[in-house]
Scaffold this active site. Structure first.
Site, short mmCIF file in Angstrom:
data_model
loop_
_atom_site.label_atom_id
_atom_site.label_comp_id
_atom_site.label_asym_id
_atom_site.label_seq_id
_atom_site.Cartn_x
_atom_site.Cartn_y
_atom_site.Cartn_z
N LYS A 270 14.19 37.78 -52.60
CA LYS A 270 15.21 38.47 -53.39
C LYS A 270 16.46 37.60 -53.41
CE LYS A 270 13.65 43.14 -52.07
NZ LYS A 270 13.21 43.65 -53.38
N ARG A 345 3.06 48.65 -50.86
CA ARG A 345 1.71 49.18 -51.13
C ARG A 345 0.68 48.53 -50.22
NH1 ARG A 345 2.55 47.00 -57.11
NH2 ARG A 345 4.62 47.63 -56.41
#
Length: 513
Positions: A270, A345
């Site tokens: 990020k 996930r």
């Protein structure tokens, strides 16, 4: 843990109270003549009383403090009980600033509309949201920064207060776990908080800490954790919580919570300031643990609850996982990594698989994943949670019932459909893999960016084999709280909201009351 206890009272002139808070839709009618008389001189000269919470000097009122907090309009189609939540927040901050520590809370001007049937309870929960201060702040400055000791609720019953204290305790814990900085709440300390939270309660705690066990039993979580193994204090944990009620079991709730204590994005780092606030990426696990705290305190009958928390740090380093890797899951599914910033996930998938296997032996199981998963959910649904359900859950209206009851408790959500396009999106591109974890674009700019991850989770969790036409349909709902997990969508500075705690409690714990 020190949230303000909810106390039932039948008289606003409580002996040890030091303020009266009135949350109302009509500041000219506070429902009690003495309070109207006290407010009248101020209403005559200050129009601000109709638009903002105000402290009034009032003889004959406990502590001589009368706090009037207007809700604003309640009669439009799009108004909801959050008006009371927000007015309760504003009011208690004025009471705190004025020096009150034991206020009485009452509501007035509540419409007969069913939307507002829990106005008093919601105003109290709003006050609790406003009063919470971060765990690090309490440890640094002491408990005096949360001075409100109790809130007496005019007209509430003992049972209502018992419910509210259970919800508030759970929300308080959820805010602590979500809102604490990444070193103070690194995976081992997250687990330690849970062990202490459930000590001497009806919830059992098991912590899986051994890296070899995690890598073997939960290979996708171990993959996410790989770069963190270089730093012992960042090693992952799997926290397993179980509540078994006394008597017969009528329903079993099974949760996996995403507990990313820090998400750098991994190799897909990020950048541009988007890493700030990623210590709150553990909000899903935090809310699940908070719900379990509410369950532990309330001890509901008939419902068994099992919760697995995937607590891990997505670090960057020489051993971090990268896109294009293929990981073999607990189910034997081969996952091609599309983007390392789609790590939540992966962390949850093998835990969901284990719970799916357990669910085949449980009574009326319902499975959930709870996660601050996608920017798409925040963009498309914020400030609401997004519930994406499989066929059996849709057939049983699991999400619809949760969303409807959430509207009554200021814990709002939107229901999303799972479609064939979501399964097509994660289809394998080669014979070397069975499923793709994600694309390589941000979810916020990807069509169906918060829906397709549920398809991935269903596949790696083995739930795609338990649809409506299977021999054993298993209801499954993916709850993406990326849009609802913090106030104002401010992941760096906004207070955690403990999203889903009150709606889950209202749906499953107080249903028989």
């Amino acid at each position: 843990m020190s949230f303000p206890l909810a106390l039932p009272v039948s008289d606003w002139q409580v002996q040890d109270a030091d303020a009266v808070i009135v949350v109302t839709s009509d500041v000219s009618d506070l429902a009690i003549a003495a309070l109207n008389s006290a407010a009248a001189p101020y209403l005559a000269v200050d129009a601000r009383l109709r638009t903002k919470a105000s402290v009034l000097l009032a003889e004959g009122v406990p502590g001589k403090r009368l706090i009037v907090s207007p809700t604003g309009p309640l009669n439009r189609d799009y108004d909801d009980v959050r008006r009371f939540f927000e007015a309760g927040k504003a009011a208690v901050l004025e009471a705190k600033a004025a020096g009150a520590v034991k206020p009485v809370l009452m509501v007035a001007g509540v419409p007969g509309d069913a939307r507002y049937q829990h106005a008093l309870e919601v105003a109290y929960l709003g006050a609790c949201q406003a009063l919470w201060q971060p765990l690090e702040a309490r440890e640094y400055r002491g408990p005096a920064i949360e001075p409100i000791e109790s809130i007496a609720l005019l007209g509430a019953s003992d049972e209502q207060c018992r419910e509210l204290n259970a919800i508030a305790a759970g929300q308080y814990a959820a805010r602590d776990l979500c809102g604490t900085e990444p070193e103070r709440m690194a995976p081992p300390k997250f687990a330690d908080y849970c062990v202490e939270l459930f000590e001497d309660t009806s919830v059992s705690v098991e912590v899986v800490a051994d890296p070899a066990t995690i890598n073997q039993d939960y290979p996708m979580l171990g993959t996410v954790a790989r770069a963190s193994y270089a730093v012992e204090r960042h090693h992952p944990r799997v926290v397993k919580l179980v509540y078994t009620p006394e008597g017969d079991i009528e329903r079993t709730l099974m949760f996996v919570g995403k507990g990313l204590v820090y998400d750098t994005g991994g190799a897909d780092l990020k950048v541009g300031g988007f890493m700030a606030g990623m210590s709150r990426d553990k909000g899903g696990a935090a809310s699940v643990a908070g719900f379990m705290k509410s369950v532990a305190d309330f001890k509901p009958k008939g419902v068994k609850v099992i919760a697995y928390l995937a607590v891990v740090r997505n670090s960057i380093g020489s051993d971090c996982f990268v896109p294009d890797e293929i990981i073999t899951t607990r189910e034997g599914v081969k996952v091609r990594i599309g983007n390392t910033d789609a790590e939540g996930r992966l962390a949850m998938g093998d835990l969901l698989s284990e719970l799916k296997d357990m669910a085949t032996q449980e009574v009326n199981p319902e499975l959930f994943t709870v996660a601050t998963l996608t920017g798409h959910a925040a963009r498309a649904m914020g400030p609401y949670s997004a519930y994406v359900e499989n066929g059996p859950a849709r057939a049983q209206q699991v999400s619809r019932q949760l969303a409807d009851i959430g509207d009554l408790w200021a814990d709002c959500a939107e229901v999303s459909r799972s479609r064939r396009e979501d399964y097509d999106f994660v289809r394998p591109r080669t014979l070397a893999d069975d499923v793709l974890s994600s694309n390589n674009a941000p979810s916020a700019v990807t069509a169906r960016g918060h829906q397709f991850p549920m398809a991935f989770l269903a596949i790696v969790g083995g739930l795609d084999k338990h649809g409506c036409e299977s021999d054993l349909p298993l209801p499954y709902v993916h709850m993406d709280i990326a849009g609802s997990g913090v106030e104002g969508g401010d992941w760096q500075h906004g207070k955690p909201t403990a999203a889903t705690v009150s709606s889950l409690f209202a749906r499953y714990c107080r249903a028989k009351l």
